[in-house]
Design an enzyme around this catalytic site. Structure first.
Site, PDB file in Angstrom:
ATOM      1  CD  GLU A 128       8.349  -3.104   8.217  1.00 52.55           C
ATOM      2  OE1 GLU A 128       7.734  -4.152   7.998  1.00 52.55           O
ATOM      3  OE2 GLU A 128       8.819  -2.392   7.318  1.00 52.55           O
TER       4      GLU A 128
ATOM      5  CE  LYS B 250      -3.018  -8.368  -4.513  1.00 57.43           C
ATOM      6  NZ  LYS B 250      -3.401  -7.408  -3.445  1.00 57.43           N
TER       7      LYS B 250
ATOM      8  CD  GLU C 269      -5.771  -6.027  -0.054  1.00 57.42           C
ATOM      9  OE1 GLU C 269      -4.748  -5.851  -0.753  1.00 57.42           O
ATOM     10  OE2 GLU C 269      -5.867  -6.938   0.792  1.00 57.42           O
ATOM     11  NE  ARG C 270      -4.055  -2.464   4.035  1.00 60.11           N
ATOM     12  CZ  ARG C 270      -2.944  -2.735   4.695  1.00 60.11           C
ATOM     13  NH1 ARG C 270      -1.992  -1.824   4.795  1.00 60.11           N
ATOM     14  NH2 ARG C 270      -2.768  -3.893   5.259  1.00 60.11           N
TER      15      ARG C 270
ATOM     16  CB  CYS D 138      10.278  -0.345   2.446  1.00 57.75           C
ATOM     17  SG  CYS D 138      10.890   0.361   0.933  1.00 57.75           S
TER      18      CYS D 138
ATOM     19  CB  SER E 286       4.824  -7.375   5.524  1.00 60.21           C
ATOM     20  OG  SER E 286       3.928  -8.394   5.139  1.00 60.21           O
TER      21      SER E 286
ATOM     22  CG  PHE F 201      -0.245   0.478   2.500  1.00 55.72           C
ATOM     23  CD1 PHE F 201      -0.125   1.835   2.792  1.00 55.72           C
ATOM     24  CD2 PHE F 201       0.323  -0.431   3.385  1.00 55.72           C
ATOM     25  CE1 PHE F 201       0.533   2.265   3.935  1.00 55.72           C
ATOM     26  CE2 PHE F 201       0.977  -0.012   4.525  1.00 55.72           C
ATOM     27  CZ  PHE F 201       1.091   1.340   4.802  1.00 55.72           C
TER      28      PHE F 201
HETATM   29  P1  NAD Z   1       1.544  -6.607   2.982  1.00 52.52           P
HETATM   30  O1  NAD Z   1       2.595  -7.659   3.015  1.00 52.52           O
HETATM   31  O2  NAD Z   1       0.445  -6.683   3.974  1.00 52.52           O
HETATM   32  O3  NAD Z   1       0.809  -6.619   1.540  1.00 52.52           O
HETATM   33  C1  NAD Z   1       1.558  -6.648   0.339  1.00 52.52           C
HETATM   34  C2  NAD Z   1       0.738  -7.374  -0.720  1.00 52.52           C
HETATM   35  O4  NAD Z   1       0.500  -8.714  -0.287  1.00 52.52           O
HETATM   36  C3  NAD Z   1      -0.628  -6.736  -0.967  1.00 52.52           C
HETATM   37  O5  NAD Z   1      -0.874  -6.724  -2.352  1.00 52.52           O
HETATM   38  C4  NAD Z   1      -1.582  -7.646  -0.224  1.00 52.52           C
HETATM   39  O6  NAD Z   1      -2.854  -7.719  -0.842  1.00 52.52           O
HETATM   40  C5  NAD Z   1      -0.898  -8.996  -0.266  1.00 52.52           C
HETATM   41  N1  NAD Z   1      -1.188  -9.797   0.924  1.00 52.52           N
HETATM   42  C6  NAD Z   1      -1.410  -9.346   2.184  1.00 52.52           C
HETATM   43  N2  NAD Z   1      -1.636 -10.372   3.016  1.00 52.52           N
HETATM   44  C7  NAD Z   1      -1.547 -11.504   2.276  1.00 52.52           C
HETATM   45  C8  NAD Z   1      -1.670 -12.899   2.578  1.00 52.52           C
HETATM   46  N3  NAD Z   1      -1.938 -13.327   3.809  1.00 52.52           N
HETATM   47  N4  NAD Z   1      -1.500 -13.773   1.585  1.00 52.52           N
HETATM   48  C9  NAD Z   1      -1.234 -13.368   0.333  1.00 52.52           C
HETATM   49  N5  NAD Z   1      -1.106 -12.057  -0.005  1.00 52.52           N
HETATM   50  C10 NAD Z   1      -1.252 -11.144   0.944  1.00 52.52           C
HETATM   51  O7  NAD Z   1       2.277  -5.197   3.031  1.00 52.52           O
HETATM   52  P2  NAD Z   1       1.642  -3.736   3.158  1.00 52.52           P
HETATM   53  O8  NAD Z   1       1.110  -3.554   4.536  1.00 52.52           O
HETATM   54  O9  NAD Z   1       0.751  -3.460   2.010  1.00 52.52           O
HETATM   55  O10 NAD Z   1       2.938  -2.829   2.953  1.00 52.52           O
HETATM   56  C11 NAD Z   1       3.835  -2.515   3.980  1.00 52.52           C
HETATM   57  C12 NAD Z   1       4.988  -3.490   4.038  1.00 52.52           C
HETATM   58  O11 NAD Z   1       5.678  -3.519   2.795  1.00 52.52           O
HETATM   59  C13 NAD Z   1       6.042  -3.101   5.059  1.00 52.52           C
HETATM   60  O12 NAD Z   1       6.484  -4.269   5.696  1.00 52.52           O
HETATM   61  C14 NAD Z   1       7.139  -2.486   4.226  1.00 52.52           C
HETATM   62  O13 NAD Z   1       8.433  -2.528   4.797  1.00 52.52           O
HETATM   63  C15 NAD Z   1       7.076  -3.340   3.018  1.00 52.52           C
HETATM   64  N6  NAD Z   1       7.687  -2.690   1.867  1.00 52.52           N
HETATM   65  C16 NAD Z   1       8.897  -3.156   1.462  1.00 52.52           C
HETATM   66  C17 NAD Z   1       9.535  -2.542   0.403  1.00 52.52           C
HETATM   67  C18 NAD Z   1      10.878  -3.015  -0.066  1.00 52.52           C
HETATM   68  O14 NAD Z   1      11.320  -2.532  -1.081  1.00 52.52           O
HETATM   69  N7  NAD Z   1      11.546  -3.943   0.614  1.00 52.52           N
HETATM   70  C19 NAD Z   1       8.919  -1.463  -0.257  1.00 52.52           C
HETATM   71  C20 NAD Z   1       7.674  -1.031   0.176  1.00 52.52           C
HETATM   72  C21 NAD Z   1       7.071  -1.667   1.246  1.00 52.52           C
END
Ligand code: NAD
Length: 499
Positions: A383, A174, A177-178, A282, A227, A150
């Site tokens: 985190e 994909k 969704e937020r 991130c 994450s 997101f």
């Molecule tokens: P998230 O992991 O909750 O979601 C990321 C994606 O995974 C979304 O598209 C979501 O729909 C999907 N998802 C969520 N739960 C899932 C599940 N149980 N099974 C399958 N798919 C699932 O992350 P977020 O809250 O949207 O974003 C924040 C996180 O992303 C933080 O941990 C941040 O550090 C990380 N991030 C990392 C980088 C990097 O370059 N390393 C960059 C941006 C964000």
């Protein structure tokens, strides 16, 4: 509130067969503003079949034709910068200026992809043996998927699809969704730029869509950013089904401040890196490691600066930071601050009770500074992904490096110093993928690649830049002979060697 974000498949909005939807919030108001469809497995399959059909022709398009689409798309991103920033701000909560920043940084990947003819040049050896030449080049791999978080609704997807598409693949995004709005507009801009239908597709959804992508036999590769637990899950799932996968995870980024640093400069930059985008980057700094006598002065300077940060709605031009993305995020962040306090850390600046006038239900947390944090406290180990800076105190550079290397994350880190020797020791010894020397958020430019170490990245390719080109292509090596009619054949049963 009737508007629903559809999927985008084959160059058109598609409702799909699933009747599941999710609310898309305005985090500043704390209320839903729209809805987004959540795809079923068969909706994902429809997108994959469309992308697969499009691959047959797009992978044969000339490299100059693909480059031209990128030039046109880049221009449309310039023309729609304000609109994109407004959408991002309204769904994510970040300020308009911050949102424009991510549009620009994402656009730079498109600029990189405009040079794809140069980037795809192969290698050629004349006469590797008598009348034999050898050359290598790279070809696209097929239908590839991107699953994104997101916090950068346009930039993170732009790390992926311009490189994937310019190298001749077709793409299924994909998005989170937020924050689906930016991707919906990007799909229309690609169409306007002349990208053939089916090359870029958007499937909105949640875990159901992600699982369908991971399982689908016609997807060749998956890029994921999000994450760490989900990155690990995606890496394992995609590997199990034989896909190429790069899965970038979460972070805990440390800024080391040496006593020889300019402490005003360091405090300015740590405040910007810790509280910008409400700490939801991130590459945000979340742990400040104060070395030796730097600590007390540094904490004072950070504290003073937090008072100058206006927290408000993203559209307020005076606001330095907006709300966090959801109520659950807000509650989680507030809880972590409490846990730090209970564990004995000192809450120097407390953002828990912040209320923004006329936005009492918004998901706001003010800048928070916690001192005397130790490595066993959850405020350090986890985190938090909010506007919380934790200060840890260590006696030396060696102790700071040891602390960073013991942390399971390895995304970004920075050192503030006026010593070249300190900087060089730090950059060589720290187990982290992206390092800033007096630069707090060292996000690599588009022509380098972005990626962390340890639990911040699963897979062996960093994203975008040269590593992105390699990730989305596979190599071919040709060994060719065009013999003269009269030439002796030299065929033999022993293993061929050069002559
Ligand atoms: P998230 O992991 O909750 O979601 C990321 C994606 O995974 C979304 O598209 C979501 O729909 C999907 N998802 C969520 N739960 C899932 C599940 N149980 N099974 C399958 N798919 C699932 O992350 P977020 O809250 O949207 O974003 C924040 C996180 O992303 C933080 O941990 C941040 O550090 C990380 N991030 C990392 C980088 C990097 O370059 N390393 C960059 C941006 C964000």
């Amino acid at each position: 509130m009737t508007d629903v974000y559809d999927h985008w498949i084959g160059g058109a909005k598609v409702a799909g067969e699933s009747d599941r939807t999710a609310d898309v919030y305005d985090p500043a108001l704390g209320t839903p503003q729209r809805q987004v469809r959540l795809a079923s497995t068969s909706d994902v399959d429809a997108a994959v079949q469309t992308a697969r059909t499009a691959f047959a022709t797009w992978s044969q398009a000339s490299v100059t034709a693909r480059s031209r689409v990128m030039f046109a798309f880049r221009q449309l991103l310039v023309e729609h910068e304000d609109e994109l920033a407004a959408i991002i701000s309204s769904e994510h909560g970040k300020t308009i200026d911050d949102a424009k920043g991510e549009v620009v940084r994402g656009r730079e990947v498109v600029e990189f992809a405009c040079g794809i003819p140069q980037l795809l040049k192969g290698e050629y050896n004349d006469q590797v043996s008598g009348s034999v030449d050898s050359f290598s080049f790279r070809q696209p791999i097929g239908v590839v998927a991107g699953i994104t978080p997101f916090n950068f609704p346009i930039m993170v997807p732009l790390w992926m699809h311009p490189v994937a598409i310019a190298t001749g693949n077709t793409f299924i995004l994909k998005p989170s969704e937020r924050v689906p709005g930016a991707s919906a507009l990007v799909a229309e801009l690609y169409k306007k730029a002349g990208l053939p239908d089916g090359v870029f597709n958007v499937v909105n959804g949640d875990k159901v869509a992600v699982d369908a992508l991971l399982e689908h036999p016609d997807i060749a590769a998956v890029s994921f950013v999000g994450s760490t637990p989900i990155a690990r899950y995606v890496h394992e799932g995609a590997s199990r089904t034989g896909k190429r996968v790069q899965a970038l995870g979460g972070a805990k980024n440390h800024a080391v401040v040496m006593p020889d640093a300019d402490l005003d400069f360091a405090a300015d930059h740590i405040v910007a890196a810790g509280y910008g985008s409400a700490g939801q980057r991130c590459m945000a700094i979340s742990a400040v490691i104060a070395v030796g006598p730097a600590a007390d002065t540094l904490v004072d300077k950070i504290r003073e600066r937090t008072h100058d940060i206006k927290v408000g709605v993203g559209t307020d031009p005076d606001a330095g930071m907006g709300p966090v993305v959801t109520k659950a995020s807000r509650d989680r962040i507030v809880d972590y601050i409490g846990q730090g306090e209970s564990a004995g850390a000192k809450v120097v600046v407390d953002g828990r009770d912040l209320v923004v006038e006329d936005h009492e239900e918004g998901f706001f947390v003010g800048p928070t500074l916690i001192d005397h944090v130790t490595t066993d406290m959850s405020v350090y180990t986890d985190e938090i992904f909010g506007p919380v800076l934790a200060v840890l105190r260590v006696p030396s550079l060696e102790a700071a490096i040891e602390l960073i290397n013991a942390n399971p994350y390895g995304n970004g880190t920075a050192v503030f110093t006026s010593s070249g020797e300190v900087a060089r020791t730090f950059q060589r010894d720290v187990h982290v993928g992206m390092i800033g020397i007096n630069v707090p958020v060292p996000v690599p430019m588009a022509f380098h690649s972005f990626g962390g170490w340890k639990d911040s990245l699963f897979g062996d390719h960093h994203i975008h830049g040269p590593e992105g080109v390699r990730f989305y292509t596979q190599a071919k090596v040709v060994t060719a002979r065009w013999p003269h009619v009269s030439e002796e054949s030299l065929a033999a049963l022993n293993f061929p060697t050069a002559h």
